[in-house]
Structure formats: structure tokens, C-alpha cells
Design a protein around this motif. Sequence first.
Motif, PDB file in Angstrom:
ATOM      1  N   UNK A 459       0.800  -1.201   0.000  1.00  0.00           N
ATOM      2  CA  UNK A 459       0.000   0.000   0.000  1.00  0.00           C
ATOM      3  C   UNK A 459       0.845   1.268   0.000  1.00  0.00           C
ATOM      4  N   UNK A 460       2.172   1.119   0.221  1.00  0.00           N
ATOM      5  CA  UNK A 460       3.026   2.294   0.331  1.00  0.00           C
ATOM      6  C   UNK A 460       3.707   2.587  -0.997  1.00  0.00           C
ATOM      7  N   UNK A 461       4.135   3.840  -1.100  1.00  0.00           N
ATOM      8  CA  UNK A 461       4.682   4.306  -2.369  1.00  0.00           C
ATOM      9  C   UNK A 461       5.705   5.409  -2.084  1.00  0.00           C
ATOM     10  N   UNK A 462       6.788   5.413  -2.847  1.00  0.00           N
ATOM     11  CA  UNK A 462       7.750   6.497  -2.770  1.00  0.00           C
ATOM     12  C   UNK A 462       8.091   6.936  -4.180  1.00  0.00           C
ATOM     13  N   UNK A 463       8.434   8.198  -4.327  1.00  0.00           N
ATOM     14  CA  UNK A 463       8.633   8.793  -5.643  1.00  0.00           C
ATOM     15  C   UNK A 463       9.950   9.514  -5.702  1.00  0.00           C
ATOM     16  N   UNK A 464      10.395   9.754  -6.950  1.00  0.00           N
ATOM     17  CA  UNK A 464      11.608  10.529  -7.194  1.00  0.00           C
ATOM     18  C   UNK A 464      11.518  11.108  -8.594  1.00  0.00           C
ATOM     19  N   UNK A 465      12.514  11.923  -8.958  1.00  0.00           N
ATOM     20  CA  UNK A 465      12.577  12.515 -10.282  1.00  0.00           C
ATOM     21  C   UNK A 465      13.960  12.259 -10.856  1.00  0.00           C
ATOM     22  N   UNK A 466      13.976  12.021 -12.168  1.00  0.00           N
ATOM     23  CA  UNK A 466      15.236  11.837 -12.878  1.00  0.00           C
ATOM     24  C   UNK A 466      15.392  12.965 -13.872  1.00  0.00           C
TER      25      UNK A 466
END
Length: 1290
Positions: A459-466
Motif C-alpha cells: 500500500x506504500x509508495x515512494x517517488x523521485x525525479x530523474x
Amino acid sequence: MPEPTKKDDGQPEENVAPVSGDAPSENSIEITPKEAKVATKDTEVIVTVTEPEAAAAEAPQPQPIIIVVTEIEPVEGEVTDTRPIVTEPVENGHNEPEPTRAEKLVEVTEVKEEEPSTSKVPAPSLKKSAKTIVTPLKENGSTPKKLSIDLPNDSDPESTRGRKDSVWSLGDGQAPEDIDKQIDSPPLSTLLIEKPQGGSITVGGDISFVAKVEAKDLLRKPTIKWFKGKWMDLASKTGKHLQLKESFDRFSKIHTFEMHIIKAKENYAGNYRCEVTYKDKFDSCSFDLEVKEIPEGSQSIDIRSAFKRSSEGQDDAGELDFSGLLKHREHKPEETPDVDVWDILKNARPDEYEKIAFTYGITDLRGLLKRLKKTKKEEKKSEAFAKRLDPAYQADKGGKIRLIVDLADPTVELKWYKNGQEIRPTPKYIFEHKGTQRIMVINNCQMSDDAAYSVTAGEEKCTTELFVKELPVNILKELEPVKTTVNERIELECEVSEEGAKVKWMKNGVEVPTGVRSRYRVKSEGTKHWLIIDDASKDDTGTYSLMATGGTSQAHVQVDLKPLKILMDLQSATVLLGQPLKLNCEIYPGNVPGRWYKNGQLVQPNDRINILHKTKNHNLDIESCTIHDAGDYTFVPEGYTQSLSAKVHIIDPPRVHLEALNVQDNTVTIVAGNKLRLEIPISGEPAPRVVWMKGERVILDTGSRVRAETFTDHTCLTIDVTEREDTGNYKIVLQNEAGEDTACVKVKVVDIPDPPEAPLVTDVGGDWCTMTWEPPRYDGGSPILGYFIERKKKQSSRWMRLNFDLCKETTFEPKKMIEGVPYEVRIFAVNAIGVSKPSEPSKSFIPLAVTSEPTMLVVDDVTDNTVTMKWRPPDTIGAAGLDGYQIEYCIEGTDEWIPANKELTEKTRYTITGLPVEAKILVRVKAINAAGASAPRNTQHSILVKEVIEPPKIRIPRHLKQTYIRKVGEVVNLVVPFVGKPRPKVNWLKEGQPVEQSISIRNSDCDSIMFIRKAERKHSGKYELSVQVENHIDTAMLDIQIVDLPGPPQAVKIEEVWGNNVALDWSPPKDSGNAPITGYTIQKADKKTMEWYTCVEHYHRTCITISDLVVGNEYFFRIYSENMVGLSESATATKDSALIVKEGLQLKNPQYNDRDFTEPPTFTQPLINTFAIAGYNATLNCSVRANPRPKVIWMKNKIPIIDDPRYRMFSNQGVCTLEIRKPSPFDGGVYICKAVNDLGEAQVDCKLEVKGGFTFFELMKRGVPLHLIDKYMNESKTSEKSESEKKGSN
């Protein structure tokens, strides 16, 4: 670090096209700041790009789409599907749809400052050099390759520097095949002399924008419109936050238009546009507003009110946001938030933000997320991730990057996403597992890999940008300056550090168009790049530069003209009007264009004028010369100061243009008395001499009434007041050195006809006559259309028209005249010009009619040789009167009517004598007057001439069948009719005795009369009347009573006195006056004054008690007797007096309170709806009660009636009356009576309807307009029809 491709707080963008490695086809696009939409803050950035034609595919190498964007802060955008877009250009203040064209939307994904490549990128600010990454979308939904170019600051427009929300577009909507054409410099403003400039303010501040328009060449005020964005008209949003003002300076002739923004909010920021329209002129200007936020600690924010957008029905109506136009919701009163929404948002997952915003009424979700990102959010300890992804990563183009997460639970299923799309394992994307670490490796990083990445574990989520960084391209060989002449070839060469690098050629700071149809060609081989101009012109002079990501190189190009040589000069010419004209010259160099001028004005080619340029020859050909073609002609080679000149002279013979009169047979018709002005165009070069003639007489320009004038292009004949003698042919003669021309014009003066001769009245009736007349001798030059007839009474001076439609014949029959009144008639002749003067009146005549037939013709008496007839006069006699009667009889069996009287008899009874015994005759009677004999009245049956015995019969009148009562001294005249033949014998008896001689008796064949000149009481009694014919007798009894005044009562005495009461008693009078006593009248008198006052009248008894006498007074009493004749002449008084003795009682005077009689007006009888007959007076009545007396006001249709002689107003004892004198249908309506005093007012109303009315002729005489007459006639017919239907239904 900015986040251009994902939502705030890590939520991925939903509408992102799938990644594709396909590179886009070559495109060369020019961007102008008009169509592209770049939203501020959290709004998407959308750039509209027109699809290139197939010609772009022919380029040897793919070339990226180049977009010029200048931003200070990062701009976020999103990608949407390709779709047709319909734009609505504004022209002359009206929106007209433009044909639909396919456009492609591209995504502006990043604007950032160049920095060294690192794995974690902080958020820098944009400086002078900026990089723009553009992702165009293909139709198949794939994402093409992203490109980036460094743009210098000097290429940015001044108005776009330092703002957040610049708007850009790809030119003015030109077709794809026209993109590569050379774009001329935009035209200067035609209306605005001062344009509004962009600005920035803080939230809550005020700012004004000013636009000025010069009005020297404008006939009226121009139209101005203010817009926000592309379509929102601010005229409908004015309110407390927006005000529009305009003013005009009469001295400087300048219109000033102002837009004031008061207490600005964050959503007021954006691009604005000002449009000015005047007839076929149009001008516009765009400007920007930046609204800066106030530091967060300086204000207290209510999250729900801060992120709610205004609606039209609230107090914020007039704010400059789009959601108020798109969402029409009813305003609900806001409540004070009971919960801390910030805490809820900080602790919620990103996918729950929309649900929370909907629950708590927050409509500006993007603004909420923007604010939420700035707040300090406490990091929760993740249950699924032991180590999350870093906020951002950076890689060089072509390099490799590893994204690593550490899981707390290695068994949890893990998924990777790019821009919301799940990533599958490919050679490009490799997934590795090392213990609890999960690694995604991205090989060969390209610009398409620059995106937002996320990983989910349960249910968890983490994000980033390239962020993929492109290495700068440096310039190895600089451009060299070039100096050449026109028509030569120019090549500019430059070498860069990387093969296939994307560069940009600029001229004077503007990108050079390099399309298929462009004069410029671009070529590249390896690291070398060339800009080629095959045929150089002087316009190619300028500073050329090549822009690469690592630097810029520039060089100056100078193109000069070749020396001019004149091989053949222009020659002057003289040409006849209508002949062709040819001017030519030869110059070197031959490819130099030029312009032709006539009298300093530029000559433009058209259907008549042809301008040719072929190598060295320059020709100007005019097919058919006109007068206006004469002048000085000059040929000026383009770019040179030298010029060639020649003169052209046009000659033309004179000519009169009569066709301009536009009349048949050149005949001009004019009404006598009017002014005639004939303007006839003439031509000729030089100007001809003009002479006007009528017959042999020359018309001069110095004449008083008739004169001729000549002007440059026309001649004029003027007759101030035309007369019949002016009719005739007029000749015009033109002369000049080129020839002569003549023409004739016929003038016809028409007038009203002469009056006809006096009409002749040929026949006269009761209310009509027949008249004839002859046409007038002179018809005025126009045929007679008809006649008008008028009549009047001989004693009157007022003529009345009898026909409103023209009478075509010369006979007429007037009707509806009054019988016996003398009349006169006269005639008017009418032609197309007008109505003649009236004819002389006819001789006076009197309408007369015979009477109607006599009535009630009956046989009165018949003997053996006579017949007596009687009748009644005619019902209608007429104005001619009645002269007498003619009696005629006819013996039965014959047709001969024999006059019975030789002379007319005025009596209505006549005896026909000399008739044969036992003959049967028929009788008729005619009434005779000046108009003749009336229709006869005939007996219905034949009459037998033979006497018949009729027994006597007394016909007693009804009033004699009862006692006949008369007063003494009155006249007695009794007429008793009877019948009987032959004449009966009459006898009168009184109680068996003959009547007295004082009674006169007169007998006739049909009645007996008793006459008493002065009646006495002795004439009372019963009279017997007997009538006898041979042995037949009839009798009748008559009772006559002669009455007189009675005598006074007897023995009047006072029976008793007690208190203030007196009892009286008396006896009836001895003489009752031959009539019964009907009552008594009792009077009293105080002994002190002896003035008599009546106590009781018509009292029937002989005793009475008189009460309410005053204590202490002494009274006498007297009594009169009364019968049907009246009171007795004298009265009987009491001998003694009655003293009213005081008995010791104390009288207490009661106290009374004065009653207040004041009251406001109240109508006790209202007005009632009334029907009146036209021409007869009508009254309206009502009654009102009020104290003090009210003021009465009458109104018709709520308009007070004041000083109108047609109305009379009365008020008597509270009865209010309004009299309307001789009402007409126009007096109908609602009448109101209003009563006003100091305590109040009241009113009543009623409806008055006037029936009947006037005829069409009477309304015309009163001067009523025709449309009101027509309306009145229609209403009269409708009311008559409805009344007849009601009567028929009853």
C-alpha cells in the motif's frame, strides 16, 4: 528542485503519453507570443504546434522542434492527446469562427539552470541562460525524443522578462506550407499610441493599466475590450476588485482607457489583452500581471476560504478566475471550520487529497497542493521501506543510472512506474535484487527518460525525479564577416564540437526561417554548419549569429547595391482621351525593381494600368486614358536616389452628358411655383465654353429668376419660381479648341387645373339632390383624375366635403341633407399636381319631401245620401308642411276616382254629399304639400250609403263613476259622451227636478256638457242624465259634491294641569264644510309673548295632553279643525290659562362631552360603471363623508382633470358629480374620484364606455389622425358585433 512532470507531494501525473524512443520528424517552427498558453503556478503549460507537411520529411537529418520560452520560475505542464482545436479570432469587435485545423499539444517539461551533473539536484533559480525541454506528442500516443537548447537573454522580448505566465504561440495561424516563408516585420499599431505595460504586485495590492488612442482621424469613440487569457471578457466581471474607466481630453484629442485592479488575489496573475476597434481598424496589445505572495508568517490563513474560488452570486463576483465562469453553483453560506484540515492533509496519502478537498469544500486543489508542499511535513516512518528513493537523481545523456530502495519486508511485491505507467523489464530497464535492496537500472539515458518515477510496495509508495542533462555544444570555428553586392551568393560557415548537434541561426536577434520556400538554406556535415543565401539582396544586410548550447558566434554581413546606369530615359507624351498610353525606360542593372509615381503618388497596377519589368526594360501601359491620367510621371529604381521623369498631357473634345438626367425623352417635368435646378455634367479638356438658349434668346448668368451657371464639371440652369410660360425647349452649346457639342432639354411646367364652372342642380328630394357640371377648361398640363364635391348651408360659411374618394364622373348625388334647409354646392378638380380652386357655388336649393299617408281613416257617419269620413294627420309631415287634404271616392265596380272637394280642406273630417241611395263606394284621402301629394289612404271595405238606427248608449267616463268632488269657487265642466242614431234627445234632472238656470247644459251629436262657472255648496247632489232615440232610452247617475273649509271646534277647555302637563278637551265644529273632519291642529302661546307655536298637527281625537311645558310659564291654547280642503279659517282658544307651578324639584344639568365629529374621507356610495351615448351629456355620481370638508379631485386614466371645459364638477352636501359634456368615444376610460383631507384620503373608480360615436367624416373634420380613426372604427364594429351576438343568443 522543481517538479515539472508530477503532481505535488509525489502524486504522479495521470495523463502522460507512453515512452517511445522514436525521434520526431524535422520541424522548423517560428514562435510568436500570441497563441501558446503558459499557466501560472499550478496550471498546465500548453504550447500549440502546427503539424508540418510531408516536405519536412525530405530533410537529410531529423531536426527538433524549437520553442522559445523565457521563465524565471519553473513551469509545470501536462500532456494531452492531439485533437482539433477551433480558434475564434476577433475582428472588428465580433467573434467569428475560424476553420478547424489540427494542432498538436506538446509538453514543456523543464526549465532549469545549467549546473554540473550530480546524483541529487537541489532546486536552483532560473538565470539569464535557460534550458527548455519540449516533448511533442504523436498521434499514436508515443513520446518523441526530448530536446533542449540554451537561449540567451537578449532574444527575449522586454515584456516577457521576469514574469511567471508568459503566453506563446506559433505565429498567426498560417498554413503548414507557409511556415517556411520569410516573415515580414509586424505592422505598427494603427490605433494605440500608448499600450498598457505589464507589472507585479503583492496579494492585496492595487494596480492600474492605461491604454491611449489618438482621436484626430476618428469620427467617434473607438470600442475597447479588456480580456484575461484568451476569451474572458472583463466587462462582465467589474465589481469591487475590478473597475474600467475611460476619459477624453478635448485639447490633445486623446482617449484614455484605464483598468484598475483593487486588492489583487493570487489567481489574478496571468496574461491580459487589450483590443481596440474602430470601423475597419483593429489593434491589440498583451501584457502580464504577476501577483506575489505575502510571506506566510505575516498572515493567518483559513484553508477552506483561501482555496475556494469565487462564484457569480457571491460578494467576490467580479474576480478574475475562470472557475467562476465554468462552475455555476448556488452559493452556500460558509461555516467556521471545526477541524484542522492542514493536519488531515499532512497525514493523508496523496491519492486521498481530492476526496478531502471535496469533503471540506476546497475547490482550488492545485493551489492547496502548492501550499501544502511549502509546509513542513513530518515524515512518517515507513512500514514497507527501510530506505526510500532520493528526492531526485541526475544523469548525463547516454549514461546509466541506478534507482535503489531498501525494503523492510523482502516478500512484498514491488512495482516500478514512470509518469504513472508501469515499467516492464527490457534491455533498457533492468531490475536487480540484492538482499532487501531492489534496484532498477536505466541504460543509455535519453531526454525521454527525464520523468517522474515511483515504486510501490504493497500500500506504500515512494517517488523521485530523474533529470537527464545534455552536454553543452561548444563552437570551435567562429563565423567570419562578409561584404558583397546584391545578386551574389553568401555562405556563412561555423564548426562545433559535436557531430549532429542542434544549432540555431539568428539574424539581428531573430531566428532565420529555413523552410522549403525560404531564401535561406542550412547545411551541415559532421561538425560543420553552413547558412547559404543564393541571391543576396540589400535586405540581407545584418548581424548573423549561430547559437549552440555551449556558446554563440556572430558575424556582420554587408550587401551593397551596384551602380545605376540609365540606358533610355522617359519621354513626355500628349494623348487623346480614351487612347492608350505607353511609358518605358531602360536601366542597368536589369534586375533592379522600381516604383512608378504620378504627381508624387504611388501608381498601383490594376485592370487598366499594367506595370512590366523585363530585364533592363521598365514599362507603364495604360489601356484607355482618362483626364485623371494627365500629370508628371516618375520612375524610381529601388534602392537608388536617381529617378526618371516625364509629363503626360490629355486632351478631350467637349461633350454634354444628358444621360445623367435619367429622364425619358430628355423631358423634365416641374410643378409650377417650385424651383427648377438642372445640373448637367459636361466634359472636355480644356474646359469648354457653355451657352444656354431658349429659342433665339440667350440665358445669362446674371438673370434674376432664370439664369445659367457653369462649373468645372457641370453646367446648371436655375429657375427660381417656375411658371407656365417656362415650358419649352432649352439648348446647350459647348465649345473648346478640341470641338463643339450641342444638346436639347425640354422643360414641362405642370400646374393645378383651373376651377370648373358652377354646378347645376337638376333634381331635388327629401334629403338628396342630383348635380352635374362641366370639366375645367385647362387641366394644368396633367389629366384630370377626379373631382371633390363640397356643400354648405346657405346661411353658413362652413363648407363640408362630401367625398373622400375622387369622383371620376361629372355627376354626383349628395345625400343626408336636412329637409327644408337651403343648400349650395361647389366642385374642385384634381390632377396629379394637386387640387384646383373651388368653382362658383351653385344656385341655392331646398330639399323637400311629400308627407306620409294619412292615418286611421274611418267612417264617422252615413245617411241616405251622405257619408262622413274622419282621419288622423300623417305621421311624417316634413319641412314642406301640410297644405291640406284631397278626398276622393269611387263607386264600387268602376275605376274612376271622383274628387269630393274642389279645394283642399285642412280639417280631418269631411262629409261627402250627393251620393246615390244604397250605393257602395270606396273612399281615399291624400295629404298635399309643396312637394306634391302623398300616398293615398284607402278604406278597407266598401261603404253602403244608407242610414241605420243605433240605440243610444251613454259612455260615462271613469272619473264620473264615483263622487265628483270640487271646492267652492272652482269650475265644474263635465263631458259625458254617448252614441246613437239618429241624433238622440238629452235631458238633465237633479234629484227629480230640472236643473237650475245657473247650470249651463250644451248637447251635441255625440256628447253632453254640464258647465258651472263658480261652484257653490248648493250645487251638490245627484244628477240624472237620459238619452233617447225614438223608443230607446239610456240613463246615467252623476254624484257631485262641492266642499268648503270647516268651522272652528267648539267648547275648547282646560280639563287638568299637573306637573308640566296640561289636558285639553273640545267638541267637533258645527260646520264640517260638506266634507268629513280629517284632524285638528293644537297650538300654544306663552302669556308673556303671546307667540303661537304648533304642538301637534293632524290630530284625530277631541282630547289631548300637552307635555314638556316650561315650569313657571303660563300658557294659552287654541285649536284649528281640518278637512280635505284645509284648516278652518279661525281657531277656538281657551278662555283660561294654565300655569305650570314649580313643585320644589332640583334640576341637575347633566354634563356632556363634546363629540369629535372629525373623520377621514369615506365613500358611502361608490361610482358605478356607466354606458353613455355619444353626443349626449353623461354624469358620474358618488357620495363621500368626511370632516373637515375634503378636497375632491377627479381623474381620467389616472390623469387629473384640470380646467377642461368639457367637464363640469359639482359637490353638494357630500354628493360629488362629474358632468361630461357631449362625450365622444375618446372620452371612454377609467374615471377616479379622490377625496383628501388632513386625516387621510380615499378614492373610488368606475369605467365609462361611450357607445355610438362619430362618422368617418366627422372625425376628419375634428382633425383626428387617420390611424386613430381606423382604430376607433374597428373597435366600434367589434362592439356592435358582440352586442348583436348577445341579443341573438338571448
